[in-house]
Design an enzyme around this catalytic site. Structure first.
Site, mmCIF file in Angstrom:
data_model
loop_
_atom_site.group_PDB
_atom_site.id
_atom_site.type_symbol
_atom_site.label_atom_id
_atom_site.label_comp_id
_atom_site.label_asym_id
_atom_site.label_seq_id
_atom_site.Cartn_x
_atom_site.Cartn_y
_atom_site.Cartn_z
ATOM 1 N N HIS A 194 0.914 -1.182 -0.020
ATOM 2 C CA HIS A 194 0.075 0.034 -0.105
ATOM 3 C C HIS A 194 1.024 1.197 -0.251
ATOM 4 O O HIS A 194 2.097 1.249 0.757
ATOM 5 C CB HIS A 194 -0.902 0.233 1.193
ATOM 6 C CG HIS A 194 -1.751 -1.121 1.550
ATOM 7 N ND1 HIS A 194 -1.374 -2.242 2.274
ATOM 8 C CD2 HIS A 194 -2.994 -1.282 1.286
ATOM 9 C CE1 HIS A 194 -2.353 -2.895 2.412
ATOM 10 N NE2 HIS A 194 -3.454 -2.331 1.956
ATOM 11 N N ASP A 205 2.189 2.035 3.322
ATOM 12 C CA ASP A 205 3.481 1.105 4.036
ATOM 13 C C ASP A 205 4.665 1.440 3.795
ATOM 14 O O ASP A 205 5.530 1.256 4.646
ATOM 15 C CB ASP A 205 3.202 -0.389 3.391
ATOM 16 C CG ASP A 205 1.871 -0.993 3.524
ATOM 17 O OD1 ASP A 205 0.911 -0.568 4.361
ATOM 18 O OD2 ASP A 205 1.630 -1.623 2.380
ATOM 19 N N GLU A 228 -10.938 -7.037 -4.324
ATOM 20 C CA GLU A 228 -10.638 -8.186 -3.283
ATOM 21 C C GLU A 228 -11.711 -8.054 -2.281
ATOM 22 O O GLU A 228 -12.170 -7.079 -1.598
ATOM 23 C CB GLU A 228 -9.299 -7.704 -2.505
ATOM 24 C CG GLU A 228 -9.138 -8.868 -1.385
ATOM 25 C CD GLU A 228 -7.756 -8.396 -0.531
ATOM 26 O OE1 GLU A 228 -6.763 -8.094 -1.240
ATOM 27 O OE2 GLU A 228 -7.779 -8.950 0.562
ATOM 28 N N GLU A 245 -8.785 -14.013 -1.107
ATOM 29 C CA GLU A 245 -7.907 -14.278 -0.033
ATOM 30 C C GLU A 245 -8.815 -15.277 1.005
ATOM 31 O O GLU A 245 -9.833 -15.287 1.411
ATOM 32 C CB GLU A 245 -8.020 -12.975 1.010
ATOM 33 C CG GLU A 245 -6.930 -13.135 2.293
ATOM 34 C CD GLU A 245 -6.818 -11.760 2.904
ATOM 35 O OE1 GLU A 245 -6.338 -10.800 2.066
ATOM 36 O OE2 GLU A 245 -6.570 -11.936 4.002
ATOM 37 N N HIS A 251 -10.716 -14.263 4.321
ATOM 38 C CA HIS A 251 -11.702 -13.248 3.738
ATOM 39 C C HIS A 251 -12.989 -14.502 3.563
ATOM 40 O O HIS A 251 -14.309 -14.273 3.573
ATOM 41 C CB HIS A 251 -11.518 -12.561 2.780
ATOM 42 C CG HIS A 251 -10.454 -11.436 3.226
ATOM 43 N ND1 HIS A 251 -10.173 -10.382 2.306
ATOM 44 C CD2 HIS A 251 -9.857 -11.262 4.319
ATOM 45 C CE1 HIS A 251 -9.334 -9.736 2.920
ATOM 46 N NE2 HIS A 251 -8.995 -10.075 4.227
ATOM 47 N N ASP A 286 -4.638 -13.690 -2.230
ATOM 48 C CA ASP A 286 -3.987 -13.673 -1.112
ATOM 49 C C ASP A 286 -3.816 -14.981 -0.153
ATOM 50 O O ASP A 286 -4.809 -15.239 0.410
ATOM 51 C CB ASP A 286 -4.662 -12.450 -0.268
ATOM 52 C CG ASP A 286 -4.148 -10.959 -0.723
ATOM 53 O OD1 ASP A 286 -3.302 -10.955 -1.633
ATOM 54 O OD2 ASP A 286 -4.517 -10.026 -0.288
ATOM 55 N N ASP A 318 -10.031 -11.488 11.288
ATOM 56 C CA ASP A 318 -9.244 -11.675 10.374
ATOM 57 C C ASP A 318 -7.904 -11.913 10.813
ATOM 58 O O ASP A 318 -7.176 -11.006 10.894
ATOM 59 C CB ASP A 318 -9.366 -10.512 9.264
ATOM 60 C CG ASP A 318 -8.709 -10.653 7.916
ATOM 61 O OD1 ASP A 318 -8.513 -11.849 7.539
ATOM 62 O OD2 ASP A 318 -8.470 -9.619 7.141
ATOM 63 N N ASP A 356 -5.345 -13.453 9.453
ATOM 64 C CA ASP A 356 -4.155 -13.462 8.470
ATOM 65 C C ASP A 356 -2.873 -14.256 8.687
ATOM 66 O O ASP A 356 -1.752 -13.646 8.958
ATOM 67 C CB ASP A 356 -3.453 -11.849 8.196
ATOM 68 C CG ASP A 356 -4.766 -11.218 7.515
ATOM 69 O OD1 ASP A 356 -5.507 -11.781 6.902
ATOM 70 O OD2 ASP A 356 -4.637 -9.855 7.689
ATOM 71 N N ASP A 371 -0.229 -12.174 2.352
ATOM 72 C CA ASP A 371 -1.141 -11.424 3.078
ATOM 73 C C ASP A 371 -1.274 -11.943 4.425
ATOM 74 O O ASP A 371 -2.299 -12.371 4.785
ATOM 75 C CB ASP A 371 -2.236 -11.037 2.457
ATOM 76 C CG ASP A 371 -3.111 -9.883 3.143
ATOM 77 O OD1 ASP A 371 -2.497 -9.224 4.071
ATOM 78 O OD2 ASP A 371 -4.001 -9.178 2.528
#
Ligand code: XUL
Ligand code: CO
Length: 437
Positions: free
Chosen positions: A102, A105, A233, A269, A272, A297, A308, A310, A340
């Site tokens: 991003h 980031d 996404e 993802e 998700h 992802d 989430d 991750d 991700d």
């Protein structure tokens, strides 16, 4: 800058399943051929900048804990540059060819959008130089439209038109830098595009605005000659109670409804998918059979927690299902498998960055090999084809060819007896996976 950030981590090499060296691949052998392509070509792994480089290990209950060598640098831009250098050490040592980021980031936010653009340009030119030196590609870029307080009520779906304009200016720049870095894709994850309560929300206007925003973005990509894939996404909830890009089915309906389906594909993802009450495999299958599979992802959610998390993928059955779907396409390119995924808060040492990625890379390598053997053996595909064989000839083929209506079907079936159906063999089909592990 020639400083080494992770001096006690060697270049990770393939040593095979017998190796007990934590800093070695047990299954990922990048140049090994599986189903006609190298593992590297199939898997197209990518490091997610936000988790691996910028993430600090904080959670809703506690502050950051991650030990990262660049955090001792207090000047924000100097810290951002050191972190970018560190990324390339991570990529080199793990032998990973792609990364994703991003805008916020990689470079700190300024006082104004103009200043943020300037910060971004400075870091992007460093990234470009390092990408050339290290032969690394950008899988995708995106804009962070959810962290800053201005996006509290969303970005493209904010109640405030100035915020829509701000988001447009930010995405415009993020698309430009993604093009500048030769990005293969550009991703739109809805951030805070959704609502917390429908009672204070003009849902029709918000959805129309989201479509307007995506249309402007696609037009701008065309205008600047960005030829990468544009990806949406899905995620059903978090941070808002209801995210508009709920799941693959919802995105499909949205894009078709607004006439945008030929301009976007989908970045799916695992975490998700399970938050939406689906499997990852379901989401990938639905996207691919509609020609909408863009990229993955690659992470894994915790089945005991409703949020989430991750996590790095360590489940082989999950990886087999993913790779089975991927092997039934022409491959993921120009998409890839972006980690991700963040380390657990307890895994705060720099070495954990490498151990986490090795775990996930080995898991997907295993998944690929198992899925390739299953596909080769063909037992599941043959079983499914047989299960639907009534559609290949006779009445089934006629229905598919559009030769029937309710009158003719009633006439056909009225006196037919008995009608036989056969077992779906669920247990056998699922056990076939175990036979190849
Ligand atoms: C959030 C998420 C994002 C997107 C990119 O849950 O998955 O990191 O992948 O914005
Ligand atoms: Co994601």
């Amino acid at each position: 800058m020639s400083k080494e950030f992770f001096p006690n981590v060697p270049k990770i090499k393939y040593e095979g399943p017998e190796s007990d060296n934590p800093f070695a691949f047990k299954f990922y052998d990048p140049d090994k051929k599986v189903a006609g392509k190298t593992m590297r070509e199939h898997l197209r792994f990518s490091v997610a900048y936000w988790h691996t480089m910028t993430g600090d290990g904080s959670d809703p209950f506690g502050v950051g804990v991650n030990i990262r060598p660049w955090l001792s640098i207090t000047d924000k831009m100097e810290q951002a540059k050191a972190r970018m250098h560190a990324l390339f050490e991570v990529l080199d040592k793990l032998d990973i060819d792609f990364f994703c980021f991003h805008d916020r980031d990689i470079a700190p936010e300024g006082e104004t959008l103009r200043e943020s653009h300037r910060n971004l340009d400075e870091i992007v030119s460093l990234a470009k130089q390092l990408m050339g030196e290290h032969k690394v590609d950008l899988l995708w870029g995106t804009a962070c439209l959810f962290q800053h307080p201005r996006f509290t009520h969303g970005a493209a779906t904010s109640c405030n038109a100035d915020i829509f304009a701000y988001a447009a200016g930010q995405v415009k720049k993020a698309m430009e830098v993604t093009k500048e870095l030769g990005g293969h894709n550009y991703v739109f994850w809805g951030g805070r595009e959704g609502y917390d309560t429908i009672w204070n929300t003009d849902m029709k206007l918000e959805l129309d605005n989201m479509a307007r925003f995506l249309e402007m973005a696609a037009d701008y990509a065309k205008k600047i000659g960005f030829n990468g894939q544009l990806l949406v996404e899905p995620k059903p909830k978090e941070p808002t109670a209801h995210q508009y890009d709920y799941d693959v089915g919802n995105i499909l309906a949205f894009l078709l409804g607004y006439g945008l389906a030929d301009r976007f594909r989908i970045n799916i993802e695992q975490n998700h998918a399970i938050l939406a009450g689906h499997t990852f495999q379901h989401e990938i299958r639905l996207a691919r059979q509609n020609g909408m599979l863009g990229s993955l992802d690659a992470n894994q959610g915790d089945y005991l927690l409703g949020w989430d998390t991750d996590q790095m993928t360590t489940s082989i059955p999950e990886a087999v299902a993913v790779m089975y779907e991927v092997l039934h396409t022409d491959g993921l390119a120009p998409g890839g498998m972006n980690f991700d995924a963040k380390l657990r808060r307890g895994s705060f040492e720099p070495d954990d960055i490498f151990l986490g990625h090795i775990a996930a890379m080995d898991t997907y390598a295993r998944g690929l090999e198992i899925a390739a053997r299953m596909k080769d053996a063909g037992t599941v595909d043959t079983f499914v084809a047989d299960r639907y064989s009534s559609w290949k000839s006779g009445i089934g083929a006629e229905i598919v060819a559009g030769k029937h209506d309710f009158d003719s079907l009633e006439k056909y079936i009225l006196d037919k007896a008995p009608i036989e159906i056969t077992s779906g063999r669920r247990e056998w089909v699922e056990a076939e996976i175990n036979r190849f592990i």
